[in-house]
Design a protein around this motif. Structure first.
Motif, mmCIF file in Angstrom:
data_model
loop_
_atom_site.group_PDB
_atom_site.id
_atom_site.type_symbol
_atom_site.label_atom_id
_atom_site.label_comp_id
_atom_site.label_asym_id
_atom_site.label_seq_id
_atom_site.Cartn_x
_atom_site.Cartn_y
_atom_site.Cartn_z
ATOM 1 N N GLU A 118 26.005 15.649 -5.214
ATOM 2 C CA GLU A 118 26.051 15.803 -6.671
ATOM 3 C C GLU A 118 26.112 14.444 -7.381
ATOM 4 N N LEU A 119 26.859 13.510 -6.795
ATOM 5 C CA LEU A 119 26.919 12.163 -7.371
ATOM 6 C C LEU A 119 25.543 11.513 -7.323
ATOM 7 N N ASN A 120 24.843 11.642 -6.208
ATOM 8 C CA ASN A 120 23.494 11.091 -6.110
ATOM 9 C C ASN A 120 22.557 11.738 -7.120
ATOM 10 N N ARG A 121 22.690 13.043 -7.317
ATOM 11 C CA ARG A 121 21.882 13.746 -8.310
ATOM 12 C C ARG A 121 22.166 13.205 -9.710
ATOM 13 N N LEU A 122 23.442 13.016 -10.026
ATOM 14 C CA LEU A 122 23.829 12.486 -11.325
ATOM 15 C C LEU A 122 23.281 11.079 -11.542
ATOM 16 N N ILE A 123 23.337 10.258 -10.517
ATOM 17 C CA ILE A 123 22.821 8.885 -10.607
ATOM 18 C C ILE A 123 21.315 8.906 -10.850
ATOM 19 N N ASP A 124 20.609 9.774 -10.129
ATOM 20 C CA ASP A 124 19.164 9.894 -10.335
ATOM 21 C C ASP A 124 18.846 10.362 -11.750
#
Length: 100
Positions: free
Chosen positions: A45-51
């Motif tokens: 989810e953090l990676n998704r948010l960063i993207d």
């Protein structure tokens, strides 16, 4: 090269990599590294948010370091956010004593 020499060389490299001037005429400030353990779903989810943040800003990419450093800055200056985060913090896990 001995272990102590490797450690000293590594520390020297890390020091050079983390010490940056903060502005014209400012002193060099060493950054302090913190780590966080995330559950796999939190990491995704953090990676998704960063993207998503990179896309919204029109950047080719963004990184977790910048996002988390910004979050900490906001946390340290926003009393409402501080209260929300403190209220949501889990109790510390009890450490098990090593048997002798």
């Amino acid at each position: 090269m001995s272990r102590s020499e490797r450690v000293a060389a590594s520390a020297s490299r890390l020091g050079r990599a983390t010490e940056r001037p903060t502005g014209a005429g400012d002193q060099v400030v060493a950054k302090v590294r913190r780590t966080v353990d995330l559950a796999p779903h939190q990491n995704r989810e953090l990676n998704r948010l960063i993207d998503e943040a990179a896309f919204e800003r029109g950047w080719s990419r963004a990184n977790a370091q910048d996002l988390l450093a910004t979050l900490v800055s906001e946390l340290l200056t926003d009393a409402t956010l501080q209260r929300r985060v403190i209220a949501a913090m889990p109790a510390p896990a009890k450490r098990r004593r090593a048997s002798s």
